[in-house]
Design a protein around this motif. Structure first.
Motif, PDB file in Angstrom:
ATOM      1  N   UNK A 108       0.807  -1.224   0.000  1.00 18.01           N
ATOM      2  CA  UNK A 108       0.000   0.000   0.000  1.00 18.01           C
ATOM      3  C   UNK A 108       0.839   1.273   0.000  1.00 18.01           C
ATOM      4  N   UNK A 109       1.996   1.211   0.636  1.00 17.02           N
ATOM      5  CA  UNK A 109       2.909   2.350   0.582  1.00 17.02           C
ATOM      6  C   UNK A 109       4.124   1.851  -0.182  1.00 17.02           C
ATOM      7  N   UNK A 110       4.215   2.280  -1.445  1.00 20.26           N
ATOM      8  CA  UNK A 110       5.274   1.775  -2.298  1.00 20.26           C
ATOM      9  C   UNK A 110       6.002   2.894  -3.017  1.00 20.26           C
ATOM     10  N   UNK A 111       7.258   2.629  -3.272  1.00 11.34           N
ATOM     11  CA  UNK A 111       8.108   3.553  -4.021  1.00 11.34           C
ATOM     12  C   UNK A 111       8.903   2.707  -5.003  1.00 11.34           C
ATOM     13  N   UNK A 112       8.338   2.520  -6.175  1.00 13.76           N
ATOM     14  CA  UNK A 112       8.951   1.674  -7.197  1.00 13.76           C
ATOM     15  C   UNK A 112       9.871   2.540  -8.051  1.00 13.76           C
ATOM     16  N   UNK A 113      11.146   2.516  -7.720  1.00 18.23           N
ATOM     17  CA  UNK A 113      12.144   3.356  -8.378  1.00 18.23           C
ATOM     18  C   UNK A 113      12.181   3.105  -9.885  1.00 18.23           C
ATOM     19  N   UNK A 141      -3.174 -11.342 -10.378  1.00 17.68           N
ATOM     20  CA  UNK A 141      -3.853 -10.069 -10.686  1.00 17.68           C
ATOM     21  C   UNK A 141      -2.886  -8.879 -10.733  1.00 17.68           C
ATOM     22  N   UNK A 142      -1.850  -8.904  -9.916  1.00 19.17           N
ATOM     23  CA  UNK A 142      -0.856  -7.826  -9.949  1.00 19.17           C
ATOM     24  C   UNK A 142      -0.017  -7.923 -11.212  1.00 19.17           C
ATOM     25  N   UNK A 143       0.339  -9.138 -11.594  1.00 17.15           N
ATOM     26  CA  UNK A 143       1.103  -9.317 -12.829  1.00 17.15           C
ATOM     27  C   UNK A 143       0.308  -8.743 -14.000  1.00 17.15           C
ATOM     28  N   UNK A 144      -0.979  -9.040 -14.039  1.00 16.43           N
ATOM     29  CA  UNK A 144      -1.817  -8.594 -15.166  1.00 16.43           C
ATOM     30  C   UNK A 144      -2.151  -7.104 -15.070  1.00 16.43           C
ATOM     31  N   UNK A 145      -2.776  -6.706 -13.966  1.00 14.27           N
ATOM     32  CA  UNK A 145      -3.283  -5.340 -13.881  1.00 14.27           C
ATOM     33  C   UNK A 145      -2.205  -4.323 -13.536  1.00 14.27           C
ATOM     34  N   UNK A 146      -1.165  -4.746 -12.825  1.00 12.14           N
ATOM     35  CA  UNK A 146      -0.031  -3.852 -12.599  1.00 12.14           C
ATOM     36  C   UNK A 146       0.678  -3.539 -13.907  1.00 12.14           C
ATOM     37  N   UNK A 147       0.836  -4.580 -14.730  1.00 14.56           N
ATOM     38  CA  UNK A 147       1.435  -4.391 -16.052  1.00 14.56           C
ATOM     39  C   UNK A 147       0.529  -3.533 -16.926  1.00 14.56           C
ATOM     40  N   UNK A 148      -0.771  -3.746 -16.831  1.00  9.69           N
ATOM     41  CA  UNK A 148      -1.719  -2.937 -17.598  1.00  9.69           C
ATOM     42  C   UNK A 148      -1.629  -1.463 -17.205  1.00  9.69           C
ATOM     43  N   UNK A 198      -3.715   0.478  -9.227  1.00  7.41           N
ATOM     44  CA  UNK A 198      -2.972  -0.339  -8.258  1.00  7.41           C
ATOM     45  C   UNK A 198      -3.690  -0.484  -6.908  1.00  7.41           C
ATOM     46  N   UNK A 199      -4.389   0.524  -6.380  1.00 10.50           N
ATOM     47  CA  UNK A 199      -5.100   0.300  -5.113  1.00 10.50           C
ATOM     48  C   UNK A 199      -6.120  -0.844  -5.184  1.00 10.50           C
ATOM     49  N   UNK A 200      -6.764  -1.014  -6.324  1.00  8.69           N
ATOM     50  CA  UNK A 200      -7.705  -2.127  -6.478  1.00  8.69           C
ATOM     51  C   UNK A 200      -6.951  -3.461  -6.492  1.00  8.69           C
ATOM     52  N   UNK A 201      -5.775  -3.469  -7.119  1.00 12.29           N
ATOM     53  CA  UNK A 201      -4.928  -4.662  -7.113  1.00 12.29           C
ATOM     54  C   UNK A 201      -4.517  -4.994  -5.675  1.00 12.29           C
ATOM     55  N   UNK A 202      -4.113  -3.975  -4.942  1.00 15.46           N
ATOM     56  CA  UNK A 202      -3.699  -4.186  -3.548  1.00 15.46           C
ATOM     57  C   UNK A 202      -4.849  -4.747  -2.711  1.00 15.46           C
ATOM     58  N   UNK A 203      -6.027  -4.231  -2.944  1.00 19.20           N
ATOM     59  CA  UNK A 203      -7.201  -4.660  -2.170  1.00 19.20           C
ATOM     60  C   UNK A 203      -7.606  -6.099  -2.504  1.00 19.20           C
ATOM     61  N   UNK A 204      -7.687  -6.409  -3.796  1.00 20.06           N
ATOM     62  CA  UNK A 204      -8.238  -7.700  -4.193  1.00 20.06           C
ATOM     63  C   UNK A 204      -7.189  -8.796  -4.385  1.00 20.06           C
ATOM     64  N   UNK A 205      -5.961  -8.438  -4.719  1.00 14.79           N
ATOM     65  CA  UNK A 205      -4.925  -9.464  -4.910  1.00 14.79           C
ATOM     66  C   UNK A 205      -4.137  -9.719  -3.632  1.00 14.79           C
ATOM     67  N   UNK A 206      -3.944  -8.664  -2.848  1.00 17.01           N
ATOM     68  CA  UNK A 206      -3.136  -8.790  -1.636  1.00 17.01           C
ATOM     69  C   UNK A 206      -3.980  -8.771  -0.361  1.00 17.01           C
ATOM     70  N   UNK A 207      -5.248  -8.413  -0.494  1.00 24.89           N
ATOM     71  CA  UNK A 207      -6.114  -8.346   0.680  1.00 24.89           C
ATOM     72  C   UNK A 207      -5.835  -7.151   1.578  1.00 24.89           C
ATOM     73  N   UNK A 208      -5.283  -6.095   1.014  1.00 21.17           N
ATOM     74  CA  UNK A 208      -5.010  -4.885   1.809  1.00 21.17           C
ATOM     75  C   UNK A 208      -6.325  -4.364   2.380  1.00 21.17           C
ATOM     76  N   UNK A 209      -6.290  -4.000   3.649  1.00 21.31           N
ATOM     77  CA  UNK A 209      -7.506  -3.564   4.319  1.00 21.31           C
ATOM     78  C   UNK A 209      -7.620  -2.051   4.423  1.00 21.31           C
ATOM     79  N   UNK A 210      -6.628  -1.349   3.896  1.00 21.01           N
ATOM     80  CA  UNK A 210      -6.692   0.111   3.908  1.00 21.01           C
ATOM     81  C   UNK A 210      -7.808   0.579   2.977  1.00 21.01           C
ATOM     82  N   UNK A 211      -8.300   1.772   3.215  1.00 21.77           N
ATOM     83  CA  UNK A 211      -9.339   2.335   2.363  1.00 21.77           C
ATOM     84  C   UNK A 211      -8.762   2.686   1.002  1.00 21.77           C
ATOM     85  N   UNK A 212      -9.568   2.506  -0.036  1.00 18.81           N
ATOM     86  CA  UNK A 212      -9.107   2.788  -1.397  1.00 18.81           C
ATOM     87  C   UNK A 212      -8.577   4.219  -1.565  1.00 18.81           C
TER      88      UNK A 212
END
Length: 171
Positions: free
Chosen positions: A38-43, A77-84, A120-134
């Protein structure tokens, strides 16, 4: 002779795209701990500015993201939608680079930031189960993208513009 020239152009395009993909992956691997979540810094996202300079940047950053997500164990889902999200951002950057005007450099930074902040927030929520608010994840992912693309990518653009005639001579 014309066919040889065309084939050399294709080889140059594919080589450029492959180098960009390799760079994206090489920047993603050592920074894996801060590249996901949820808190990411992808250099490696700073390379999303490359479609501003060359069409080969689109497949380059897209394949780099795909390989990075896949090889570093991201859920499907991250592989697909993150790449998208990266692909959409790359197309947007290239599209804006083709527009006339003096603000295209600054505007071309927006598509990768927006596509990632919205997808990516939707990916985090549904692929990783992140419980933070969108909205919170949209902010944190967007902020990470502003740092990676808006700051680092902008610096990279400045350097590349200075040496554009040498680096992108055939692109």
């Amino acid at each position: 002779m014309k066919e040889l020239s065309k084939n050399m152009g294709n080889v140059h395009f594919l080589t450029t795209a492959a180098i960009i993909a390799a760079l994206y992956l090489a920047l993603m691997v050592p920074f894996q701990p801060i590249s996901f979540g949820p808190i990411q810094f992808r250099i490696s996202e700073m390379l999303c500015v490359l479609p501003f300079f060359t069409l080969a940047g689109i497949p380059g950053v897209t394949i780099g993201c795909l390989l990075g997500n896949f090889l570093l164990g991201a859920p499907l889902p991250d592989v697909i939608f993150g790449t998208l999200a990266t692909l959409i951002g790359a197309f947007g950057t290239y599209y804006i680079s083709q527009m006339p005007g003096r603000h295209t450099r600054t505007l071309s930074l927006l598509p990768p930031i927006l596509s990632n902040a919205l997808i990516i927030p939707f990916v985090l929520k549904y692929a990783y189960g992140a419980e933070d608010l969108l909205p919170f994840m949209m902010f944190t992912v967007g902020f990470g993208e502003v740092l990676a693309v808006g700051v680092l990518g902008s610096i990279l653009m400045g350097v590349l513009e200075r040496y554009r005639s040498v680096i992108f001579k055939y692109a």
